[in-house]
Scaffold this motif. Sequence first.
Motif, short mmCIF file in Angstrom:
data_model
loop_
_atom_site.label_atom_id
_atom_site.label_comp_id
_atom_site.label_asym_id
_atom_site.label_seq_id
_atom_site.Cartn_x
_atom_site.Cartn_y
_atom_site.Cartn_z
N VAL A 37 0.83 -1.20 0.00
CA VAL A 37 0.00 0.00 0.00
C VAL A 37 0.87 1.25 0.00
CG1 VAL A 37 -1.70 1.33 1.32
CG2 VAL A 37 -1.99 -1.14 1.04
N GLN A 38 1.91 1.26 0.82
CA GLN A 38 2.80 2.42 0.84
C GLN A 38 3.46 2.64 -0.51
OE1 GLN A 38 5.37 1.53 4.16
NE2 GLN A 38 4.01 2.54 5.62
N ASP A 39 3.90 1.55 -1.14
CA ASP A 39 4.51 1.68 -2.47
C ASP A 39 3.50 2.22 -3.49
OD1 ASP A 39 6.91 0.74 -1.51
OD2 ASP A 39 6.66 -1.30 -2.30
N ALA A 40 2.25 1.76 -3.40
CA ALA A 40 1.22 2.24 -4.32
C ALA A 40 0.96 3.73 -4.10
CB ALA A 40 -0.07 1.44 -4.13
N ARG A 47 4.18 9.72 -9.75
CA ARG A 47 3.91 9.69 -11.19
C ARG A 47 2.64 10.42 -11.62
NH1 ARG A 47 6.06 4.23 -10.46
NH2 ARG A 47 3.96 3.54 -10.05
N TYR A 48 1.66 10.51 -10.73
CA TYR A 48 0.36 10.99 -11.19
C TYR A 48 -0.23 12.15 -10.40
CZ TYR A 48 0.64 6.57 -13.66
OH TYR A 48 1.05 5.54 -14.45
N ALA A 49 0.51 12.78 -9.53
CA ALA A 49 -0.01 13.89 -8.72
C ALA A 49 -0.50 15.04 -9.58
CB ALA A 49 1.03 14.38 -7.72
N ALA A 50 0.11 15.24 -10.73
CA ALA A 50 -0.27 16.34 -11.61
C ALA A 50 -1.53 16.04 -12.42
CB ALA A 50 0.88 16.67 -12.56
N ARG A 51 -1.96 14.79 -12.42
CA ARG A 51 -3.18 14.42 -13.15
C ARG A 51 -4.41 14.96 -12.43
NH1 ARG A 51 -3.26 9.52 -16.33
NH2 ARG A 51 -1.39 9.53 -17.58
N LEU A 59 -6.22 5.02 -11.06
CA LEU A 59 -4.77 4.89 -11.15
C LEU A 59 -4.20 4.25 -9.89
CD1 LEU A 59 -3.83 8.28 -12.83
CD2 LEU A 59 -3.53 6.00 -13.82
N PHE A 60 -4.67 4.72 -8.73
CA PHE A 60 -4.18 4.17 -7.47
C PHE A 60 -4.46 2.68 -7.37
CE2 PHE A 60 -5.06 2.82 -3.11
CZ PHE A 60 -3.79 2.99 -2.57
N PHE A 61 -5.68 2.26 -7.70
CA PHE A 61 -6.01 0.85 -7.56
C PHE A 61 -5.33 -0.01 -8.62
CE2 PHE A 61 -9.25 2.51 -4.71
CZ PHE A 61 -9.02 1.67 -3.62
N LYS A 62 -5.03 0.56 -9.76
CA LYS A 62 -4.24 -0.18 -10.74
C LYS A 62 -2.82 -0.40 -10.22
CE LYS A 62 -2.71 -0.28 -15.49
NZ LYS A 62 -2.86 0.25 -16.83
N ILE A 63 -2.23 0.65 -9.64
CA ILE A 63 -0.89 0.52 -9.05
C ILE A 63 -0.91 -0.50 -7.92
CG2 ILE A 63 0.91 1.74 -7.77
CD1 ILE A 63 0.01 4.31 -9.28
N LEU A 64 -1.95 -0.44 -7.08
CA LEU A 64 -2.08 -1.38 -5.96
C LEU A 64 -2.17 -2.81 -6.47
CD1 LEU A 64 -2.48 -1.76 -2.86
CD2 LEU A 64 -4.94 -1.69 -3.34
N GLN A 65 -3.02 -3.04 -7.46
CA GLN A 65 -3.17 -4.40 -8.00
C GLN A 65 -1.87 -4.91 -8.63
OE1 GLN A 65 -5.75 -6.47 -7.40
NE2 GLN A 65 -6.32 -4.77 -6.10
N ASN A 66 -1.17 -4.03 -9.32
CA ASN A 66 0.13 -4.42 -9.88
C ASN A 66 1.11 -4.79 -8.77
OD1 ASN A 66 -0.69 -4.10 -12.52
ND2 ASN A 66 0.09 -2.01 -12.68
N GLY A 67 1.08 -4.04 -7.68
CA GLY A 67 1.95 -4.35 -6.54
C GLY A 67 1.62 -5.70 -5.92
#
Length: 186
Positions: A37-40, A47-51, A59-67
């Motif tokens: 979770v921390q890595d996500a 990577r995406y704060a400017a979005r 985006l967050f849940f995609k990163i989480l699932q990839n992790g």
Amino acid sequence: MVDINRVMERFLASVERRAFRMAVIATGEKEDALDIVQDAMLGLVKRYAARPEDEWRPLFFKILQNGIRDWGRRRSVRNRCMVWLKGFGKRESGDSTAGRDPVEFFADPKGRCPAERCVISGSMAVLESALGDLPTRQQQAFLLRAWEGLSVAETAIAMGCSAGTVKTLYSRAVHELREVLGEHWP
């Protein structure tokens, strides 16, 4: 004026408990789940704060699932390595298992008799030899597609070539293996 840091903090606070629960369910380990979770969260911020804010949740849940998937892959590899390494430790001199392959001790999940296992073992030896004789790129294409189950597109990315090249290499590998393996080919 909107402070992006506060907005991001609020967003992360709103998803952290659910994300942690999802990761605990997937991993069964609180410490590993917390790391994931921390890595996500860090990945989203970096990577995406400017979005736009409405894009953050998917985006967050995609990163989480990839992790979580990456954790599962690493765990799988680690477990496979541990099975092999356990069989190669020091043994007692009277131990009848000394020097034997640890995989031999696992029951055949399909309940095959020793004669069937012998035929399969012989076929595997022939297959491994035939794979070893293939050109490296054909060997890679075959192993990634047939053994790892990657799609043509995924294999192309893994091999750094076009999808057409993957199809050609795989086709040539299958044709060569059919010729060499003959009766052993399914």
